[in-house]
Design a protein around this motif. Structure first.
Motif, PDB file in Angstrom:
ATOM      1  N   GLY A   1      20.950  -6.355   8.298  1.00  0.00           N
ATOM      2  CA  GLY A   1      21.884  -5.332   7.852  1.00  0.00           C
ATOM      3  C   GLY A   1      21.596  -4.855   6.442  1.00  0.00           C
ATOM      4  O   GLY A   1      22.506  -4.431   5.716  1.00  0.00           O
ATOM      5  N   GLU A   2      20.320  -4.882   6.038  1.00  0.00           N
ATOM      6  CA  GLU A   2      19.945  -4.538   4.671  1.00  0.00           C
ATOM      7  C   GLU A   2      19.102  -3.270   4.631  1.00  0.00           C
ATOM      8  O   GLU A   2      18.410  -2.929   5.588  1.00  0.00           O
ATOM      9  N   ARG A   3      19.159  -2.600   3.478  1.00  0.00           N
ATOM     10  CA  ARG A   3      18.264  -1.479   3.244  1.00  0.00           C
ATOM     11  C   ARG A   3      16.813  -1.952   3.213  1.00  0.00           C
ATOM     12  O   ARG A   3      16.525  -3.043   2.741  1.00  0.00           O
ATOM     13  N   MET A   4      15.922  -1.094   3.680  1.00  0.00           N
ATOM     14  CA  MET A   4      14.499  -1.422   3.681  1.00  0.00           C
ATOM     15  C   MET A   4      13.768  -0.518   2.703  1.00  0.00           C
ATOM     16  O   MET A   4      13.694   0.697   2.908  1.00  0.00           O
ATOM     17  N   PRO A   5      13.207  -1.062   1.627  1.00  0.00           N
ATOM     18  CA  PRO A   5      12.420  -0.233   0.701  1.00  0.00           C
ATOM     19  C   PRO A   5      11.145   0.274   1.376  1.00  0.00           C
ATOM     20  O   PRO A   5      10.505  -0.444   2.138  1.00  0.00           O
ATOM     21  N   ILE A   6      10.792   1.503   1.068  1.00  0.00           N
ATOM     22  CA  ILE A   6       9.580   2.125   1.600  1.00  0.00           C
ATOM     23  C   ILE A   6       8.876   2.867   0.456  1.00  0.00           C
ATOM     24  O   ILE A   6       9.531   3.473  -0.405  1.00  0.00           O
ATOM     25  N   ALA A   7       7.561   2.817   0.465  1.00  0.00           N
ATOM     26  CA  ALA A   7       6.775   3.632  -0.454  1.00  0.00           C
ATOM     27  C   ALA A   7       5.655   4.296   0.338  1.00  0.00           C
ATOM     28  O   ALA A   7       4.996   3.635   1.147  1.00  0.00           O
ATOM     29  N   ILE A   8       5.445   5.579   0.107  1.00  0.00           N
ATOM     30  CA  ILE A   8       4.399   6.323   0.802  1.00  0.00           C
ATOM     31  C   ILE A   8       3.416   6.846  -0.233  1.00  0.00           C
ATOM     32  O   ILE A   8       3.734   7.755  -1.013  1.00  0.00           O
ATOM     33  N   ALA A   9       2.235   6.248  -0.256  1.00  0.00           N
ATOM     34  CA  ALA A   9       1.183   6.704  -1.162  1.00  0.00           C
ATOM     35  C   ALA A   9       0.345   7.755  -0.444  1.00  0.00           C
ATOM     36  O   ALA A   9       0.037   7.616   0.746  1.00  0.00           O
ATOM     37  N   ILE A  10      -0.039   8.786  -1.169  1.00  0.00           N
ATOM     38  CA  ILE A  10      -0.856   9.861  -0.601  1.00  0.00           C
ATOM     39  C   ILE A  10      -2.074  10.062  -1.497  1.00  0.00           C
ATOM     40  O   ILE A  10      -1.939  10.267  -2.703  1.00  0.00           O
ATOM     41  N   GLY A  11      -3.274   9.934  -0.897  1.00  0.00           N
ATOM     42  CA  GLY A  11      -4.481  10.250  -1.635  1.00  0.00           C
ATOM     43  C   GLY A  11      -5.050   9.134  -2.475  1.00  0.00           C
ATOM     44  O   GLY A  11      -5.258   9.309  -3.679  1.00  0.00           O
ATOM     45  N   SER A  12      -5.341   7.992  -1.888  1.00  0.00           N
ATOM     46  CA  SER A  12      -6.046   6.923  -2.594  1.00  0.00           C
ATOM     47  C   SER A  12      -7.548   7.098  -2.382  1.00  0.00           C
ATOM     48  O   SER A  12      -7.999   8.135  -1.867  1.00  0.00           O
ATOM     49  N   ASP A  13      -8.337   6.084  -2.763  1.00  0.00           N
ATOM     50  CA  ASP A  13      -9.782   6.187  -2.524  1.00  0.00           C
ATOM     51  C   ASP A  13     -10.052   6.051  -1.025  1.00  0.00           C
ATOM     52  O   ASP A  13      -9.211   5.547  -0.269  1.00  0.00           O
TER      53      ASP A  13
ATOM     54  N   GLY B   1      11.477   5.350  -1.601  1.00  0.00           N
ATOM     55  CA  GLY B   1      12.771   5.513  -0.965  1.00  0.00           C
ATOM     56  C   GLY B   1      13.172   4.284  -0.188  1.00  0.00           C
ATOM     57  O   GLY B   1      12.620   3.196  -0.372  1.00  0.00           O
ATOM     58  N   TYR B   2      14.146   4.458   0.716  1.00  0.00           N
ATOM     59  CA  TYR B   2      14.643   3.333   1.498  1.00  0.00           C
ATOM     60  C   TYR B   2      15.180   3.838   2.836  1.00  0.00           C
ATOM     61  O   TYR B   2      15.485   5.031   3.002  1.00  0.00           O
TER      62      TYR B   2
END
Length: 484
Positions: free
Chosen positions: A209-221, A272-273
């Motif tokens: 029942g918890e929020r889930m952190p998310i990160a979306i990286a765009i354009g790495s090597d 975001g989350y």
């Protein structure tokens, strides 16, 4: 030397004549995709494309950066794709002796606390600018096909994202490439495969029942982007694997609004989350199969901030009827996974996933057959491995058949096969089903190997037509004498 970032790879492509700059203004709604699709259909995959002026955004867009055998080899710093097989074999040679399963477990540990492991940094190019009031509509997200999105929506998707999540219990991160649909300025939908690493994390947060952190990286090597797209076994760390591919550790930095770590060299990062059980309908989406996936309920990402370089470049991919850019990514994965598949199937000689068959849904396989029933055992084993778990069609032939030669495989597979004896059927793998893919599609395999006594052959296996060595040599010596 490893590429330090995406733009260094783009500079290398430009110097090699593999990058075309489009200087006129283009629309991210369908126009960029239509141009890219036409280029992808050129012999050899056409060049990578750099769109300097994109309507509605100040960011340039690059597409088709992996869309040829030469460019994917350049991206992974090998002379040709077969070099990936040799690199993986050299890595596996370092593992201690043991069974296939024991070696697989040892391989996973090889990426923990070694020269391949990621390195943490405190400052990063991807955080030169921090947008506390993030606005996705300011970025040039593409709409690739006319039917993308629900009626009335823009149908814009992030198609080359590196989606980072973390297990709430172990803290272990996952990086997967799951498409993301923009809903509005500050929300988006994440579409992931059932049973994938990100989806498993989501289910665990949901149970808590918890929020889930998310990160979306765009354009790495390029090595990081490639690793995120791979169907790696669950216990292999994608960023550690990318360190192996680039022969240098990946530098990671902590997000501004969560504990997630992302590549420091990314062009931009969306943070975001997911609220527990908050869902919204995503799609339709023009998929790599050449057909639209159906709309489905997906978790809603609520943005907390966007960090970026001062002048970021936005990479995207366009999928659709093959050949497209993702086909070349898949061929590189095929060469890389061959030694991994041999850990569990030592008799495996070669594998070919034809572009026209939408690569990850079929494969041609050759094995060294020594006993009755061996081909069927090989089929069962391959269907258990991550790269081929959802393969709808496997065709197994003998070791002397070149599976890269489709004509020869077709000849060997169709002329002596007894469909009642040689077909192997299995149900679809529900936990590996992509959201939007029709359920209930079974899996089929064809045992096109020579039949041995005890395999139900009605008569002796026919002898193949071959000319004698003496006559072949005679004809070679007299060829010009014949007037040719």
């Amino acid at each position: 030397m490893a590429y330090r970032n995406l733009r260094e790879f783009l500079d290398t492509l430009a110097a090699a004549g593999e990058l075309t700059r489009v200087k006129v203004a283009v629309d991210p709604l369908l126009e960029i995709a239509a141009i890219t699709d036409r280029i992808c259909k050129l012999p050899g995959g056409g060049p990578a494309l750099f769109f300097e002026q994109v309507k509605g955004s100040s960011l340039p867009v690059v597409t088709n950066i992996f869309g040829s055998a030469r460019r994917i080899a350049m991206a992974l710093e090998v002379e040709e794709l077969s070099g990936l097989t040799r690199r993986m074999e050299s890595l596996l040679a370092k593992l201690p002796a043991g069974s296939g399963r024991e070696k697989s477990a040892a391989l996973a540990r090889l990426f923990d606390n070694t020269e391949f492991s990621p390195r943490t940094v405190l400052t990063a190019p991807c955080q030169e600018v921090v947008e506390q009031a993030p606005d996705l509509t300011a970025y040039p997200l593409l709409k690739n096909w006319p039917g993308d999105g629900l009626p009335g929506s823009d149908g814009r998707f992030i198609t080359l994202p590196l989606v980072f999540s973390r297990d709430p219990a172990s803290g272990r991160q996952n990086c997967g490439m799951y498409r993301v649909q923009q809903f509005d300025r500050a929300t988006a939908g994440i579409h992931w495969r059932t049973g994938s690493g990100g989806e498993q994390h989501y289910q665990r947060y949901l149970a808590r029942g918890e929020r889930m952190p998310i990160a979306i990286a765009i354009g790495s090597d390029p090595a990081v982007i490639f690793a995120a797209a791979l169907p790696l076994p669950d216990d292999l760390d994608e960023i550690g694997f990318a360190g192996f591919l680039r022969n240098a550790p990946v530098e990671m930095v902590k997000c501004r609004t969560s504990e997630l770590m992302v590549p420091a060299n990314a062009e931009l990062v969306i943070e975001g989350y997911l609220e527990p059980a908050e869902m919204r309908r995503e799609g339709a989406f023009g998929n790599h199969t050449g057909f639209y996936s159906t709309p489905e309920l997906v978790p809603v990402l609520r943005l907390t901030c966007i960090t970026r370089r001062r002048q970021p470049v936005y990479p995207a991919t366009v999928v659709g009827p093959p050949p497209m850019e993702d086909c070349y990514l898949a061929k590189a994965a095929e060469r890389l996974f061959l030694p991994l598949l041999r850990l569990e199937l030592s008799e495996l000689v070669d594998i070919n996933q034809p572009l026209e068959w939408i690569f990850h849904h079929s494969a041609l396989v050759s094995i060294r057959k020594e006993f009755p029933g061996q081909a069927r055992r090989a089929i069962t084993t391959l269907w258990r491995q991550a790269p081929l778990r959802s393969a709808r069609l496997l065709i197994v032939v003998d070791a002397d058949v070149d599976v890269q030669d489709l004509s020869t495989v077709a000849w060997r597979a169709l002329n002596n096969v007894d469909w009642q004896r040689d077909l192997v059927m299995a149900p679809s793998v529900a936990e590996n089903r992509t959201v939007g893919e029709l359920p209930g599609r079974g899996r089929l395999a064809i045992d096109a190997t020579r039949k041995l006594p005890g395999e139900g052959a009605l008569a002796a296996w026919p002898e193949e037509l071959t000319m004698t060595r003496e006559i072949i040599y005679l004809v070679e010596q007299r060829w010009k004498e014949y007037g040719f």
